[in-house]
Design a protein around this motif. Structure first.
Motif, PDB file in Angstrom:
ATOM      1  N   LYS A  12       0.855  -1.199   0.000  1.00 53.60           N
ATOM      2  CA  LYS A  12       0.000   0.000   0.000  1.00 53.60           C
ATOM      3  C   LYS A  12       0.896   1.257   0.000  1.00 53.60           C
ATOM      4  N   HIS A  93      -8.300  -3.194  -6.406  1.00 52.94           N
ATOM      5  CA  HIS A  93      -8.286  -3.300  -4.938  1.00 52.94           C
ATOM      6  C   HIS A  93      -9.449  -2.471  -4.382  1.00 52.94           C
ATOM      7  N   GLU A 163     -11.111 -10.578  -1.573  1.00 47.24           N
ATOM      8  CA  GLU A 163     -10.779  -9.803  -0.381  1.00 47.24           C
ATOM      9  C   GLU A 163     -12.050  -9.160   0.185  1.00 47.24           C
ATOM     10  N   ILE A 168     -10.280  -6.509   5.544  1.00 47.80           N
ATOM     11  CA  ILE A 168      -9.004  -5.877   5.210  1.00 47.80           C
ATOM     12  C   ILE A 168      -8.563  -4.945   6.339  1.00 47.80           C
ATOM     13  N   GLY A 169      -7.432  -5.272   6.913  1.00 50.74           N
ATOM     14  CA  GLY A 169      -6.836  -4.425   7.946  1.00 50.74           C
ATOM     15  C   GLY A 169      -7.599  -4.384   9.252  1.00 50.74           C
ATOM     16  N   GLY A 206      -7.194 -10.506   3.339  1.00 52.73           N
ATOM     17  CA  GLY A 206      -7.949  -9.887   4.422  1.00 52.73           C
ATOM     18  C   GLY A 206      -7.453 -10.400   5.748  1.00 52.73           C
ATOM     19  N   SER A 207      -6.538  -9.619   6.373  1.00 51.60           N
ATOM     20  CA  SER A 207      -6.022  -9.945   7.716  1.00 51.60           C
ATOM     21  C   SER A 207      -5.340 -11.298   7.798  1.00 51.60           C
ATOM     22  N   GLY A 228      -1.648  -7.563   3.188  1.00 50.92           N
ATOM     23  CA  GLY A 228      -1.326  -6.155   3.368  1.00 50.92           C
ATOM     24  C   GLY A 228      -0.378  -5.947   4.532  1.00 50.92           C
ATOM     25  N   GLY A 229      -0.943  -5.659   5.701  1.00 53.70           N
ATOM     26  CA  GLY A 229      -0.145  -5.281   6.860  1.00 53.70           C
ATOM     27  C   GLY A 229       0.987  -6.241   7.197  1.00 53.70           C
TER      28      GLY A 229
END
Ligand code: PEP
Length: 248
Positions: A12, A93, A163, A168-169, A206-207, A228-229
């Motif tokens: 990101k 996205h 996703e 997500i997040g 997603g996470s 992501g993270g």
């Protein structure tokens, strides 16, 4: 059909030059798991430097414009991603669909431009929380695929990322049964729409983290993860790659 597991990190809008050491550590660890395809999608500004820092690694963009060139201030064309050393790009996205108003038609045009430029594509779909709660998630996602899948494509260069937006997040994840149901429905839709369903990889996003990756990656029709993270550091991302490698 056996499909190689595919684990992709989406940085990101995170990462300065100082973060390239994490990318090098990630790709070095990935190299010890040759059964898994690993890619990182940093911000545009880092793509060239990451390609130089990790020669031969799969590095991609997080978006591209559908046009080849022109008066589109702030945008980047697919050919420009190729020019800087990228081999893939994420399109559609939810942070682009929701935050920048991208429609299925926009996503389809971007995917087609990227494929024409020689990139591989990760095409994202996923439902908002209220749609999941109302029981309409599968219909919603299949409609996104109907509207955003390119007209024709090499199935080896297209992956779908499911996703759910609410995952997500957030640390929330669907049940493994819900993930398998959705991925199975996507696979059936791909079979109807493109005839290339057996080859296309369907990633869950997603996470995903080192603790839940093994279970999610083992769900039916899950061929990998978009992360992501937990992709920002080797310490968090490599365990996900290892979980994929353990599943072969
Ligand atoms: C994403 O942004 O694609 C994503 C899956 O993020 P996270 O892993 O942080 O939920």
């Amino acid at each position: 059909m056996a499909r190689r597991k595919y684990v992709v990190g989406n940085w990101k809008m995170n990462g300065l030059v100082a973060a390239l050491g994490e990318a090098q550590a990630i790709f070095a660890a990935a190299g010890t798991h040759p059964s898994v395809d690993v890619a990182l999608c940093p911000p545009f500004t880092l793509i060239g430097a990451m390609v130089t820092a990790a020669p031969g690694a799969a590095v991609g963009g997080q978006d591209c414009h559908a046009a080849a060139s022109g008066a589109f201030t702030g945008s980047v064309a697919a050919s420009m991603l190729v020019d800087t050393g990228a081999s893939l790009v994420i399109v559609g996205h939810s942070e682009r669909r929701e935050g920048f108003g991208e429609t299925d038609a926009d996503v389809k045009a971007k995917a087609e431009a990227a494929l024409a430029a020689g990139l591989s594509v990760i095409l994202c779909v996923g439902e908002p929380r209220e749609v999941r709660e109302s029981g309409g998630a599968i219909d919603y996602v299949l409609a996104q695929i109907a509207g955003s899948l390119p007209e024709s494509f090499d199935p080896a260069r297209l992956a779908i990322a499911y996703e759910p937006i609410w995952a997500i997040g957030t640390g929330l994840v669907p049940t493994v049964v819900d993930v398998a149901d959705m991925h199975g429905a996507i696979r059936t839709k791909l079979r109807e729409q493109s005839g290339a369903a057996a080859t296309i990889r369907i990633l869950y996003g997603g996470s995903v983290n080192g603790e839940n990756a093994a279970e999610l990656l083992d769900a039916g029709d899950v061929d990998g993860a978009l992360v992501g993270g937990a992709s920002l550091t080797a310490g968090k991302f490599v365990p996900i790659v290892e979980a994929a490698a353990a599943l072969g």
